[in-house]
Design an enzyme around this catalytic site. Structure first.
Site, short mmCIF file in Angstrom:
data_model
loop_
_atom_site.label_atom_id
_atom_site.label_comp_id
_atom_site.label_asym_id
_atom_site.label_seq_id
_atom_site.Cartn_x
_atom_site.Cartn_y
_atom_site.Cartn_z
N CYS A 33 0.83 -1.21 0.00
CA CYS A 33 0.00 0.00 0.00
C CYS A 33 0.86 1.26 0.00
CB CYS A 33 -1.01 -0.01 1.12
SG CYS A 33 -0.33 -0.04 2.75
N CYS A 104 -1.63 7.60 7.59
CA CYS A 104 -0.19 7.81 7.80
C CYS A 104 0.10 8.09 9.27
CB CYS A 104 0.32 8.97 6.95
SG CYS A 104 0.25 8.66 5.19
#
Lengths: 140, 394
Positions: A33, A104
């Site tokens: 990813c 993130c």
């Protein structure tokens, strides 16, 4: 699309690098990813204070900036205090992230936890409230 | 930031000077609706028909085979949905490739949900569709083959004439999404056996929001936009006169300069590709080396991620694009890079630079010097590179 703080931490990331013979190392995320974070911790045996913290990140601007901010936030804290550094704290310190980049900040929190877990395992101690790392490169 | 090097001409191009000048009167003084009968509207009507003629000539088509649309996506949607609806009694099978633009792929997905069957052909490591594979997947109920003329990400030019021959031999309609190719490389719809062709104005210095669908005489397809009798009653909506005039001017100019521009761009493209592959370690070119759009460079840099690269290039005044997940808004990198067999982590590190005829060798030297610094810096921060270096030391 990014705040000035994010751009600053991306352009001039704090604490990039490795620590040789680190007390704990954690790597999370996967290449599939597109984000991998590795955090190195140097922890004082006596006081359990994080004396040094470095990171390496493969990922987008937000991934680099959240890693950089996470290292700043845990530096100088005890391992117990470091556990309290959440992804929300990282995001707030960066003046926010675009919605698609929130993962993130989660990865940054997980990277810190993974490094603490590694430290705890190596030193045979238990850190209250610390879960084993979820994501790993091996998950691919 | 004074310097701006625009290397994203596959995304959009600047509006050409000729196109702008020809459009201006139709944005202000002559605002007439060309469908009206009075004299004031006749100039606009003629301008629309002149533009149609220019486009038809560029393709080797008849004027009446050119239908203006709102752009490439509308043309692709119309071709696929229109044929699917018109020929559903004959069959419900469509053949396309895995590397089409989303305007084709997502339309196919929609048709699948409506009960159609779609074969998505694999491509080889350079992104080429095999005409033999097209032929092998034709069934009695196949109603349409849709293969792009050239790929928007990796620039590979498909063997359109051979695929057209196959389609024609089996009497199956053949649509090609020529959005990246038209105006850049020669296209002859007769010779290439093309029944339907989609194109968009802003990819060759025309305005945005205008495109066309070439529909060969005799091809049956339902309308997508119903309403007035414009475009021979097949595509309703008041003519976008400034847009049509603009695309006409842009086609005229593109056709005139095609060979010279292609030669110029190809030379700079090849110079840049050679320099990058020679000077940056662990870099690979995506797409075919020769069957390639003159303006396309697409390179993967291992161990780093595309969006980071784009931000750093932007800080140096360079506009480019990437097939990384972060730039696509999903967790997966580009479907095109995955279809040519790249592993995810390498696909995340792709950089696409699409030149224009104004791009100079000096521009590319500056860009390549910047890339070298950026790649080195990002690799110094990359845990993947750290692991790679370690495993090489052991």
């Amino acid at each position: 699309m990014y705040s000035e703080k994010v751009m600053d931490h991306f352009t001039n990331p704090r604490n990039v690098g490795e620590i040789e013979d680190a007390s704990g190392v954690g790597t999370v995320g996967n290449a599939k990813c597109g984000d991998i974070m590795r955090i190195y911790l140097d922890i004082d045996e006596e006081t359990k204070v994080i004396k040094d913290c470095k990171f390496k990140t493969f990922g987008c601007g937000a991934a680099v900036a959240t890693s950089s901010m996470a290292t700043e936030l845990v530096m100088g804290k005890t391992i117990y205090e470091a556990l309290e550094v959440t992804n929300k704290a990282v995001m707030e310190a960066l003046d926010g992230l675009p919605p698609v980049k929130v993962h993130c900040s989660l990865l940054a929190e997980e990277a810190i936890h993974a490094a603490l877990w590694d430290y705890a395992e190596k030193h045979n101690i238990k850190i209250e409230g610390l879960e084993p790392p979820k994501a790993d490169i091996g998950d691919e | 930031m004074d310097k701006l090097i625009y290397l994203d001409n596959a995304a959009t191009t600047s509006l050409g000077q000729e196109a702008l000048e020809e459009m201006m009167p139709y944005l202000k003084e002559n605002y007439s609706n060309p469908s009206s009968v009075y004299g004031f509207a006749q100039k606009g009507k003629k301008a629309v028909e002149d533009a149609r003629g220019v486009i038809a000539a560029a393709l080797g088509a008849k004027d009446r085979e050119i239908y203006f649309t709102g752009g490439g996506s509308e043309s692709d949607n119309w071709a696929l949905k229109g044929v699917a609806a018109a020929l559903q009694d004959k069959g419900k099978h469509i053949i396309t490739s895995k590397i089409e633009h989303h305007a084709v792929l997502h339309t196919c997905g929609y048709l699948e949900r409506q009960g159609y069957e779609v074969t998505y052909l694999d491509v080889d490591e350079n992104g080429l569709v095999s005409p033999e594979a097209v032929e092998a997947s034709i069934r009695p109920d196949t109603i349409l083959i849709s293969i792009m003329f050239a790929n928007n990400e990796i620039g590979t030019i498909e063997p359109i004439e051979k695929i057209g021959e196959v389609a024609s031999r089996h009497k199956v309609l053949f649509h090609t999404d020529a959005v990246q190719a038209f105006g850049h490389i020669p296209i002859d719809v007769e010779k290439m056996h093309i029944d339907l062709l989609s194109a968009s104005g802003h990819k060759f210095h025309g305005p945005k929001g205008i495109g066309f669908l070439y529909i060969k005489d005799g091809v049956k397809l339902d309308s997508l936009i119903h309403g007035g009798a414009q475009e021979r009653s097949r595509r309703a909506g008041t003519h976008n006169v400034p847009g049509i005039v603009g695309i006409g001017a842009a086609v005229q100019s593109a056709i005139q300069k095609m060979q010279a521009n292609a030669e110029k761009e190809t030379a700079i493209r090849d110079y840049a590709i050679d320099r990058i592959l020679k000077e940056v370690p662990y870099a690979r070119l995506n797409g075919d080396r020769t069957e390639r759009l003159p303006n396309n460079i697409n390179i993967c840099f291992r161990f780093i991620e595309g969006e980071s690269m784009l931000i750093m290039l932007d800080q140096k005044g360079i506009c480019a694009s990437s097939g990384s997940a972060c730039t696509s808004g999903s967790l997966d990198p580009s479907h095109v890079l995955l279809a040519i067999g790249l592993p995810h982590e390498i696909a995340h590190g792709s950089l696409r630079m699409t030149l224009s005829e104004e791009t100079t060798k000096e521009d590319m030297d500056y860009v390549i010097d910047s890339i070298k610094q950026i790649v080195e810096r990002l690799r110094s921060m990359s845990p993947l590179y750290e692991d790679f270096v370690r495993s090489n030391q052991q």
